[in-house]
Design an enzyme around this catalytic site. Structure first.
Site, PDB file in Angstrom:
ATOM      1  CB  ALA A 195      -0.956   0.140   1.030  1.00  0.00           C
ATOM      2  N   GLY A 243       6.356  -0.624  -4.523  1.00  0.00           N
ATOM      3  CA  GLY A 243       6.608  -1.844  -4.683  1.00  0.00           C
ATOM      4  C   GLY A 243       7.979  -1.926  -4.615  1.00  0.00           C
ATOM      5  NE  ARG A 244       9.309  -4.085  -1.031  1.00  0.00           N
ATOM      6  CZ  ARG A 244       8.518  -4.465  -0.962  1.00  0.00           C
ATOM      7  NH1 ARG A 244       7.080  -5.437  -1.321  1.00  0.00           N
ATOM      8  NH2 ARG A 244       7.582  -3.695  -0.538  1.00  0.00           N
ATOM      9  CG  HIS A 274      -5.057 -11.042  -0.494  1.00  0.00           C
ATOM     10  ND1 HIS A 274      -5.654 -10.965   0.393  1.00  0.00           N
ATOM     11  CD2 HIS A 274      -4.153  -9.493   0.037  1.00  0.00           C
ATOM     12  CE1 HIS A 274      -5.955 -10.736   1.616  1.00  0.00           C
ATOM     13  NE2 HIS A 274      -5.159  -9.551   1.286  1.00  0.00           N
ATOM     14  CG  ASP A 275      -0.028  -8.071   0.100  1.00  0.00           C
ATOM     15  OD1 ASP A 275      -2.059  -8.623   0.346  1.00  0.00           O
ATOM     16  OD2 ASP A 275      -0.060  -6.889   0.917  1.00  0.00           O
ATOM     17  CG  ASN A 315      -7.886  -7.478   7.363  1.00  0.00           C
ATOM     18  OD1 ASN A 315      -8.473  -8.763   7.505  1.00  0.00           O
ATOM     19  ND2 ASN A 315      -7.369  -6.804   6.685  1.00  0.00           N
ATOM     20  N   GLY A 343       7.391  -6.862   6.556  1.00  0.00           N
ATOM     21  CA  GLY A 343       8.475  -5.629   6.942  1.00  0.00           C
ATOM     22  C   GLY A 343       8.527  -5.414   8.143  1.00  0.00           C
TER      23      GLY A 343
END
Length: 500
Positions: A15, A18-19, A244-245, A304, A414
């Site tokens: 969100a 990006g990589r 979906h990540d 979530n 992360g």
């Protein structure tokens, strides 16, 4: 397991950034190595009163990632795949052109819409059908908001594609819907694993926009001739992974045990476990847990949690005020602050998209008659302790719903770079925490490609491979008595937890 070496390319879109990551599977060592090829920001764009994703910029950055991969000498890429956040989508006209920029899930168009849909369908029936957590930005509410506010847009639309589907379409000119992301829309029936026609009809939503989902690991095209000519690259095959990540992140949990609890920690925190079937009980509905489709027949029972968004938004606000502390500096300030002075419920609606996050944290504390954090360190400590305590709350409910017991918690993503938060999580849950790997979603993306290509046999083998390739740091609980007392206070302060 591995007959030869293989290189594949993963695009992992979050969100905020990006990589592009190249993964190398080495036949001699039986290990995976990764190299970040290209990193780019993902900045939402506000136009008038609406917040959008800059989808064409993201597509441009994906092409730059492919180009950089070539420039760095990776000429043997066997496939590529994309994963991203859930719920958001783009609409295509019959001629295949995009009808406007996709809306951001934090856009206010869905304010009040969830309640309207629940009035029409019924909360119990909607949950029984889809098994999905009620969040105001779910795709079903976005689509219904467009129907109410701009019905002409839906009349022009021919196809709905989720964000990774849409970017894949730009790359391949093939339209496909991927299963794990389709399950996040609250339009897919959790039992039949197909679009729920009764639900669509009841809400007068155009079901013909929705494509039959393909399973993770399906080849869904190759780079178009035009892109190959533009970038001077081969027609690399494109694979639909767990797009979906979170689905990809859970693939990468390096668990050797069959039953485990996971926390995918990033802008959002997603905590839960894998189950063989959706959990659609009255208690799961009362606690507002979600069931999302995983790869290879798995179900993710999870919740979530607002996550590092709270810290990111505090930092963004302070940066605008000229303070410009790094995340590492903020964590150090938090470490020095007095513990257990005040708590927030990270998932209170007031934290979804505030103008000034630090003031919202202070306001919550004021409203609940707590000490009001003043300094940056006090505010960040309040957020981090509250996140850790919320993790315990959700972990214990996950155990009750799943009928499982977990001696520890796997954290990927992360967020594990915030070692103080990892330690707080171990303290709060009063269990061991196993942190790693950092690039959870990207690794899950990579290994599903290798399963599809035939280099890895199955999901269990993939997790063993990741466990043998990347370090995992163990955290042991500290100050059990202090954190137990803090948990009792937290549950009293965050009184809305009892009804969520």
């Amino acid at each position: 397991m591995v007959s030869q070496s293989s290189s594949v390319l993963a695009f992992d879109l979050g969100a905020s950034s990006g990589r592009a990551i190249v993964g190398r599977l080495d036949s001699e060592t039986g290990q995976v190595t990764i190299e970040e090829i290209h990193r780019f920001s993902n900045d939402p764009v506000k136009v008038g009163n609406h917040l959008h994703w800059d989808i064409l910029r993201l597509f441009h950055e994906i092409k730059q990632g492919i180009l950089q991969t070539k420039h760095l000498g990776y000429t043997d890429i066997e496939s590529l795949a994309i994963d991203s956040w859930a719920v958001d989508f783009g609409l295509l006209a019959a001629n295949g052109e995009l009808l406007g920029n996709p809306y951001h899930y934090r856009d206010h168009q869905t304010d009040g819409v969830m309640e309207k849909v629940i009035d029409i369908v019924g909360r119990e029936k909607l949950y029984a059908k889809t098994g999905l957590q009620f969040l105001q930005f779910n795709s079903i509410f976005q689509l219904y908001a467009i129907k109410e506010r701009n019905p002409a847009l839906l009349e022009q639309a021919d196809t709905l594609l989720m964000i990774p589907d849409l970017l894949r379409y730009f790359l391949t000119e093939e339209k496909h819907s991927e299963y794990t992301n389709a399950t996040t829309t609250q339009l897919l029936n959790a039992t039949t694993q197909t679009w729920d026609s009764e639900l669509l009809e009841k809400l007068a939503l155009p079901g013909d926009l929705l494509l039959t989902p393909v399973l993770s690991g399906t080849r869904v095209g190759a780079l178009t001739k035009e892109i190959c000519e533009e970038l001077d690259v081969a027609a690399i095959p494109v694979i639909a992974v767990g797009e979906h990540d979170t689905a990809s992140a859970v693939v990468a949990v390096p668990a050797l045990e069959e039953d485990f609890a996971f926390l995918s920690c990033g802008t959002w925190s997603l905590l839960g476990t894998e189950t063989k079937e959706p959990v659609l009980s009255e208690q799961a509905l009362a606690w507002n847990f979600t069931n999302e489709g995983g790869v290879y027949g798995t179900n993710r029972l999870l919740k979530n949690i607002m996550g590092l968004w709270l810290i990111q938004e505090c930092k963004r606000t302070w940066d605008k005020e000229g303070k410009n502390s790094s995340f590492a500096e903020l964590v150090k300030l938090a470490e020095k602050a007095m513990p257990f002075q005040s708590f927030i419920d990270p998932d209170d609606d007031m934290f979804l998209n505030p103008v000034h996050m630090p003031k919202q944290v202070q306001q919550y504390c004021r409203d609940t008659n707590q000490a009001i954090p003043q300094t940056e360190g006090e505010i960040i400590r309040c957020v981090m302790e509250s996140l850790a305590l919320k993790y315990r709350f959700i972990l214990e409910r996950t155990e009750q719903l799943s009928g499982k017991s977990f001696k520890g918690l796997h954290i990927v993503g992360g967020g594990i770079q915030n070692e103080l938060l990892c330690q707080f999580t171990s303290n709060a849950t009063q269990r061991e925490v196993w942190a790693g790997p950092v690039e959870g979603s990207a690794l899950g993306n990579l290994v599903v490609q290798w399963i599809a290509l035939g280099y890895i046999a199955n999901l269990r083998e993939a997790r063993k491979l990741i466990r043998n390739s990347f370090p995992v740091k163990t955290y042991i609980p500290e100050d059990r008595a202090g954190w137990q007392e803090a948990y009792v206070t937290f549950c009293q302060v965050a009184s809305r937890l009892t009804v969520k």
